[in-house]
Scaffold this motif. Sequence first.
Motif, PDB file in Angstrom:
ATOM      1  N   ALA A 272       0.917  -1.068  -0.097  1.00  0.00           N
ATOM      2  CA  ALA A 272       0.043  -0.055  -0.213  1.00  0.00           C
ATOM      3  C   ALA A 272       0.868   1.237   0.064  1.00  0.00           C
ATOM      4  O   ALA A 272       0.525   2.246  -0.829  1.00  0.00           O
ATOM      5  CB  ALA A 272      -0.992   0.038   1.286  1.00  0.00           C
ATOM      6  N   CYS A 273       1.973   1.390   0.796  1.00  0.00           N
ATOM      7  CA  CYS A 273       2.794   2.465   0.863  1.00  0.00           C
ATOM      8  C   CYS A 273       3.551   2.500  -0.741  1.00  0.00           C
ATOM      9  O   CYS A 273       3.729   3.709  -0.952  1.00  0.00           O
ATOM     10  CB  CYS A 273       3.904   1.929   1.682  1.00  0.00           C
ATOM     11  SG  CYS A 273       3.528   2.365   3.504  1.00  0.00           S
ATOM     12  N   VAL A 274       3.689   1.474  -1.435  1.00  0.00           N
ATOM     13  CA  VAL A 274       4.403   1.685  -2.519  1.00  0.00           C
ATOM     14  C   VAL A 274       3.491   2.428  -3.740  1.00  0.00           C
ATOM     15  O   VAL A 274       3.847   3.318  -4.332  1.00  0.00           O
ATOM     16  CB  VAL A 274       4.737   0.221  -3.226  1.00  0.00           C
ATOM     17  CG1 VAL A 274       4.876   0.115  -4.582  1.00  0.00           C
ATOM     18  CG2 VAL A 274       5.930  -0.387  -2.332  1.00  0.00           C
ATOM     19  N   LEU A 275       2.227   2.139  -3.615  1.00  0.00           N
ATOM     20  CA  LEU A 275       1.188   2.564  -4.307  1.00  0.00           C
ATOM     21  C   LEU A 275       1.000   4.099  -4.081  1.00  0.00           C
ATOM     22  O   LEU A 275       1.052   4.743  -5.210  1.00  0.00           O
ATOM     23  CB  LEU A 275      -0.316   1.913  -4.311  1.00  0.00           C
ATOM     24  CG  LEU A 275      -0.683   0.802  -5.247  1.00  0.00           C
ATOM     25  CD1 LEU A 275       0.206  -0.449  -5.303  1.00  0.00           C
ATOM     26  CD2 LEU A 275      -1.979   0.362  -5.207  1.00  0.00           C
ATOM     27  N   VAL A 276       1.160   4.364  -2.992  1.00  0.00           N
ATOM     28  CA  VAL A 276       0.566   5.736  -2.475  1.00  0.00           C
ATOM     29  C   VAL A 276       2.041   6.514  -2.987  1.00  0.00           C
ATOM     30  O   VAL A 276       1.782   7.722  -3.450  1.00  0.00           O
ATOM     31  CB  VAL A 276       0.464   5.734  -0.901  1.00  0.00           C
ATOM     32  CG1 VAL A 276       0.468   7.464  -0.754  1.00  0.00           C
ATOM     33  CG2 VAL A 276      -0.780   5.245  -0.670  1.00  0.00           C
ATOM     34  N   ALA A 277       3.269   5.836  -2.604  1.00  0.00           N
ATOM     35  CA  ALA A 277       4.523   6.431  -3.302  1.00  0.00           C
ATOM     36  C   ALA A 277       4.607   6.871  -4.617  1.00  0.00           C
ATOM     37  O   ALA A 277       4.998   8.090  -5.050  1.00  0.00           O
ATOM     38  CB  ALA A 277       5.735   5.843  -2.577  1.00  0.00           C
ATOM     39  N   GLU A 283       2.106  12.501  -9.354  1.00  0.00           N
ATOM     40  CA  GLU A 283       1.227  13.645  -9.186  1.00  0.00           C
ATOM     41  C   GLU A 283       2.175  15.138  -9.213  1.00  0.00           C
ATOM     42  O   GLU A 283       2.087  16.178  -9.642  1.00  0.00           O
ATOM     43  CB  GLU A 283       0.224  13.817  -8.206  1.00  0.00           C
ATOM     44  CG  GLU A 283      -0.973  12.704  -8.565  1.00  0.00           C
ATOM     45  CD  GLU A 283      -1.891  13.499  -9.353  1.00  0.00           C
ATOM     46  OE1 GLU A 283      -1.511  14.705  -9.933  1.00  0.00           O
ATOM     47  OE2 GLU A 283      -2.873  12.903  -9.637  1.00  0.00           O
ATOM     48  N   LEU A 284       3.334  14.841  -8.370  1.00  0.00           N
ATOM     49  CA  LEU A 284       4.083  15.987  -8.171  1.00  0.00           C
ATOM     50  C   LEU A 284       5.197  16.142  -8.934  1.00  0.00           C
ATOM     51  O   LEU A 284       6.052  17.052  -8.765  1.00  0.00           O
ATOM     52  CB  LEU A 284       4.704  16.015  -6.415  1.00  0.00           C
ATOM     53  CG  LEU A 284       3.363  15.882  -5.448  1.00  0.00           C
ATOM     54  CD1 LEU A 284       3.925  15.580  -4.050  1.00  0.00           C
ATOM     55  CD2 LEU A 284       2.739  17.259  -5.442  1.00  0.00           C
ATOM     56  N   ALA A 285       5.393  15.339 -10.033  1.00  0.00           N
ATOM     57  CA  ALA A 285       6.332  15.443 -11.058  1.00  0.00           C
ATOM     58  C   ALA A 285       6.661  16.935 -11.481  1.00  0.00           C
ATOM     59  O   ALA A 285       7.623  17.363 -11.472  1.00  0.00           O
ATOM     60  CB  ALA A 285       6.186  14.462 -12.052  1.00  0.00           C
ATOM     61  N   LEU A 325      10.259   6.850 -16.981  1.00  0.00           N
ATOM     62  CA  LEU A 325       9.045   7.198 -17.759  1.00  0.00           C
ATOM     63  C   LEU A 325       8.631   8.723 -17.491  1.00  0.00           C
ATOM     64  O   LEU A 325       8.336   9.388 -18.202  1.00  0.00           O
ATOM     65  CB  LEU A 325       8.060   6.366 -17.251  1.00  0.00           C
ATOM     66  CG  LEU A 325       6.784   6.364 -17.999  1.00  0.00           C
ATOM     67  CD1 LEU A 325       6.705   6.104 -19.538  1.00  0.00           C
ATOM     68  CD2 LEU A 325       5.580   5.503 -17.298  1.00  0.00           C
ATOM     69  N   VAL A 326       8.408   9.104 -16.123  1.00  0.00           N
ATOM     70  CA  VAL A 326       7.644  10.431 -15.761  1.00  0.00           C
ATOM     71  C   VAL A 326       8.731  11.273 -16.220  1.00  0.00           C
ATOM     72  O   VAL A 326       8.469  12.367 -16.503  1.00  0.00           O
ATOM     73  CB  VAL A 326       7.684  10.380 -14.143  1.00  0.00           C
ATOM     74  CG1 VAL A 326       7.137  11.405 -13.848  1.00  0.00           C
ATOM     75  CG2 VAL A 326       6.543   9.324 -13.939  1.00  0.00           C
ATOM     76  N   LEU A 327      10.162  11.151 -16.107  1.00  0.00           N
ATOM     77  CA  LEU A 327      11.111  12.142 -16.386  1.00  0.00           C
ATOM     78  C   LEU A 327      11.039  12.238 -17.808  1.00  0.00           C
ATOM     79  O   LEU A 327      10.983  13.458 -18.335  1.00  0.00           O
ATOM     80  CB  LEU A 327      12.554  11.820 -16.082  1.00  0.00           C
ATOM     81  CG  LEU A 327      13.872  12.652 -16.277  1.00  0.00           C
ATOM     82  CD1 LEU A 327      13.582  13.886 -15.160  1.00  0.00           C
ATOM     83  CD2 LEU A 327      15.079  11.937 -16.162  1.00  0.00           C
ATOM     84  N   ARG A 430      -1.587  15.011 -15.801  1.00  0.00           N
ATOM     85  CA  ARG A 430      -1.833  13.647 -15.173  1.00  0.00           C
ATOM     86  C   ARG A 430      -1.704  12.477 -15.933  1.00  0.00           C
ATOM     87  O   ARG A 430      -1.887  11.344 -15.755  1.00  0.00           O
ATOM     88  CB  ARG A 430      -3.463  13.693 -14.934  1.00  0.00           C
ATOM     89  CG  ARG A 430      -3.692  14.622 -13.694  1.00  0.00           C
ATOM     90  CD  ARG A 430      -5.155  14.706 -13.405  1.00  0.00           C
ATOM     91  NE  ARG A 430      -5.653  15.538 -12.432  1.00  0.00           N
ATOM     92  CZ  ARG A 430      -6.780  15.442 -11.788  1.00  0.00           C
ATOM     93  NH1 ARG A 430      -7.795  14.620 -11.990  1.00  0.00           N
ATOM     94  NH2 ARG A 430      -7.030  15.973 -10.647  1.00  0.00           N
ATOM     95  N   GLU A 431      -1.292  12.531 -17.397  1.00  0.00           N
ATOM     96  CA  GLU A 431      -1.331  11.413 -18.200  1.00  0.00           C
ATOM     97  C   GLU A 431      -0.422  10.335 -17.763  1.00  0.00           C
ATOM     98  O   GLU A 431      -0.538   9.220 -17.710  1.00  0.00           O
ATOM     99  CB  GLU A 431      -0.971  12.002 -19.629  1.00  0.00           C
ATOM    100  CG  GLU A 431      -1.156  10.795 -20.625  1.00  0.00           C
ATOM    101  CD  GLU A 431      -0.872  11.132 -22.152  1.00  0.00           C
ATOM    102  OE1 GLU A 431      -1.079  10.453 -22.689  1.00  0.00           O
ATOM    103  OE2 GLU A 431      -0.840  12.343 -22.219  1.00  0.00           O
ATOM    104  N   HIS A 432       0.988  10.838 -17.129  1.00  0.00           N
ATOM    105  CA  HIS A 432       2.109   9.831 -16.758  1.00  0.00           C
ATOM    106  C   HIS A 432       1.476   9.200 -15.675  1.00  0.00           C
ATOM    107  O   HIS A 432       2.232   8.030 -15.235  1.00  0.00           O
ATOM    108  CB  HIS A 432       3.405  10.556 -16.590  1.00  0.00           C
ATOM    109  CG  HIS A 432       3.029  11.774 -15.631  1.00  0.00           C
ATOM    110  ND1 HIS A 432       3.351  13.225 -16.141  1.00  0.00           N
ATOM    111  CD2 HIS A 432       2.849  11.800 -14.423  1.00  0.00           C
ATOM    112  CE1 HIS A 432       3.235  13.932 -15.160  1.00  0.00           C
ATOM    113  NE2 HIS A 432       2.755  13.544 -14.286  1.00  0.00           N
ATOM    114  N   LEU A 433       0.456   9.617 -14.694  1.00  0.00           N
ATOM    115  CA  LEU A 433       0.035   8.930 -13.658  1.00  0.00           C
ATOM    116  C   LEU A 433      -0.628   7.429 -13.884  1.00  0.00           C
ATOM    117  O   LEU A 433      -0.122   6.441 -13.266  1.00  0.00           O
ATOM    118  CB  LEU A 433      -1.018   9.582 -12.813  1.00  0.00           C
ATOM    119  CG  LEU A 433      -1.670   8.767 -11.677  1.00  0.00           C
ATOM    120  CD1 LEU A 433      -0.549   8.417 -10.484  1.00  0.00           C
ATOM    121  CD2 LEU A 433      -2.698   9.744 -11.075  1.00  0.00           C
ATOM    122  N   GLY A 434      -1.436   7.241 -14.894  1.00  0.00           N
ATOM    123  CA  GLY A 434      -1.636   5.897 -15.289  1.00  0.00           C
ATOM    124  C   GLY A 434      -0.798   5.182 -15.965  1.00  0.00           C
ATOM    125  O   GLY A 434      -0.641   3.930 -15.704  1.00  0.00           O
TER     126      GLY A 434
END
Length: 676
Positions: A272-277, A283-285, A325-327, A430-434
């Motif tokens: 659960a911690c991994v998912l939230v992290a 989101e904060l990228a 990926l996010v970068l 938000r696209e990179h969140l998915g």
Amino acid sequence: MASLSSSVLCGIMALLLWMPLGWLINRRLGFGRDLAAPLAPVMGWATQSAVSLALSSLTGFSTGTIFASAAIVAGLAFILPRKQTEFESNERSAAPRAGLALFAMAATVACLPAAAILPKFIDGGVILAGPIFDHAKIALIDEMLRSGVPPANPFFAADGGHGRVSYYYLWHFSAAELARLCGATGWEADIGLSWFSGFASLMTLAGFALRFSGDRLPAFLAVLFSVMGSLRPILIGIFGDEPLHAFLKHGSGLAGWLFQTSWSPHHVTAAACVLVAVFLLAELAGRPTIFGTLVIALLLAAGFESSVWVGGITLGLCGIAIAALVLRRTGAKQRVLFAITCIAAALTALLLSFPLVSAQLHEGAARGSLPITIHAAPVLGVLFPPAWRQTLDIPAYWLVLLPLEFPLIFIPGLVGLRRIVRFGHEDEQREHLGWAFTVLGFGSLGCSWLLLSTVGDNNDLGWRAILPGLFVLTIASAIAVSHWLRGLNVRRYAFAAVIVVIAFVGALPDTWHNITGNLFGHMTASARAFAESPALWAAVRSHTNAETRIANNPAYLQEVTPWPVNISWALLSDRRSCFAGNELAIAFASLPTQERLDISSLFLRVFDGTGSAEDVTRLYRDYGCRAAVVTSQDGAWNHDPFATSKFFRLVQVEEGKWRIYVAADTDATDAPQAQK
């Protein structure tokens, strides 16, 4: 014996300690109403526990440090600067709240794994459920209550001294916090925290189902699907046990939320911690904040310190891919800032976790072998020639094993991932969140597929690494099935819904087996003897102090659990062992395999009555045994080697039940004279 009322009190204390703190952090981070409350349990637990462990290691473990750590986290939430986030400023007024019904459902379902740890009282005896085997770590909780942190090793110390614990024990430290606040035992705190962990993980799944779908139905379905089991039992009923296991390897070790939370809630909480992290990182990228970076670091630390397999190996490998990926998908102006955020969060988490990281490295060096190797998960049975089997196992993991073990999660989840990937298609921010969640899902499944842990007899890494992927697929499956159910008038959706119903019905036998096993336990002939164990261990405590290491039969009442383990000592003694048994030494003693087996053989022959005077001397001299318990169930009851040893003296006899010995050089004021 653990009390239900004290266990419930520990669960309530967990809610009071971590829920408000988590909600405050989430609101300060800018979480909308669809996430602030559902993610509050895991967020509050992770941040407070990580800070509390670090603070307690410096100043001592006390009630004061528990509340001080919560105050520190809350204070930082207000003091550290933060920018208004995009998902705060654009919060949709139509975003659904979780609602009391969802919280009530998650709280009720979370009782199922907690029930597995409760003692089951029957006429004249006590029985236990199978998962209690893995909760022998309760001895570690009691040790922290006695000696603080870092704890001594209650399972084994080479010279009988303090020893060191190389296990990832943050979750068990949190249980010790609850026990300290409630005046409960380690066993009762373990039950309460297991319930809270189940509740927190279910609400994490429900919260993300709300976020990705904008609908309440997937949140309820995510909780429901978490309970569902495998297709194996119904296939055995149709084809028979031998034909099925000729085709498939007997028992994969992979299991869903209910089984995993019943056995190892610390791994589930880490997932659960991994998912939230990962969510926060994505989101904060483009808009990192100091407070957000600190929270990510605390989540990373909590995940690692609760499970090296989930929060360390799995997140480490997946995190590199997610960060890359996010970068790549982040604007040029934000890339440097995002890279700094990742590095700062990782270094802060490493600093907080350094004592446990160092212990893990020390353990690996002491064992003399690499703890991880690459090996495809075994899937197929003896029907396939060995030369072909290893090659065919590679695709069979995806095509056979995962659909078989997770019928309501895997295939619908793959379909639902498309909707998660498209979550931010109208918002480039938000696209990179998915995509981040998709990478986490497949990366987690891939770790379980190809990585093998060599520390113990079982592939703990493979069994636990799959959890983040299962969580992602559970969310995705709930979203997909909700979409199909709402479109029953469309033929293709109706067909999909029928398939889901068939999978649901097929998984019911295994689900029912897991639930009833947790609720009613495992009946054995030793139920009456186990019921008398509290009196035995109370007598032992009256003749020993908190640092005394005790020798007892590692096989004492071993049939109380489906697999042999020194469970009576672990749950009830509240004292250290000089050797708690081979099963516990695998995880908690940094010993080469042959040396561990030799020590196990030594203790077993002493207590089965075939040991020599020299063997008893070794217990005293080499392993620090300063007390010994011989029971009427031991072979040594009639051939007692302690009775003639110059190193031990008898201090209490309970006729026909037990004898208690202490070291002959123990001060008489510390050990009363022999009693009958």
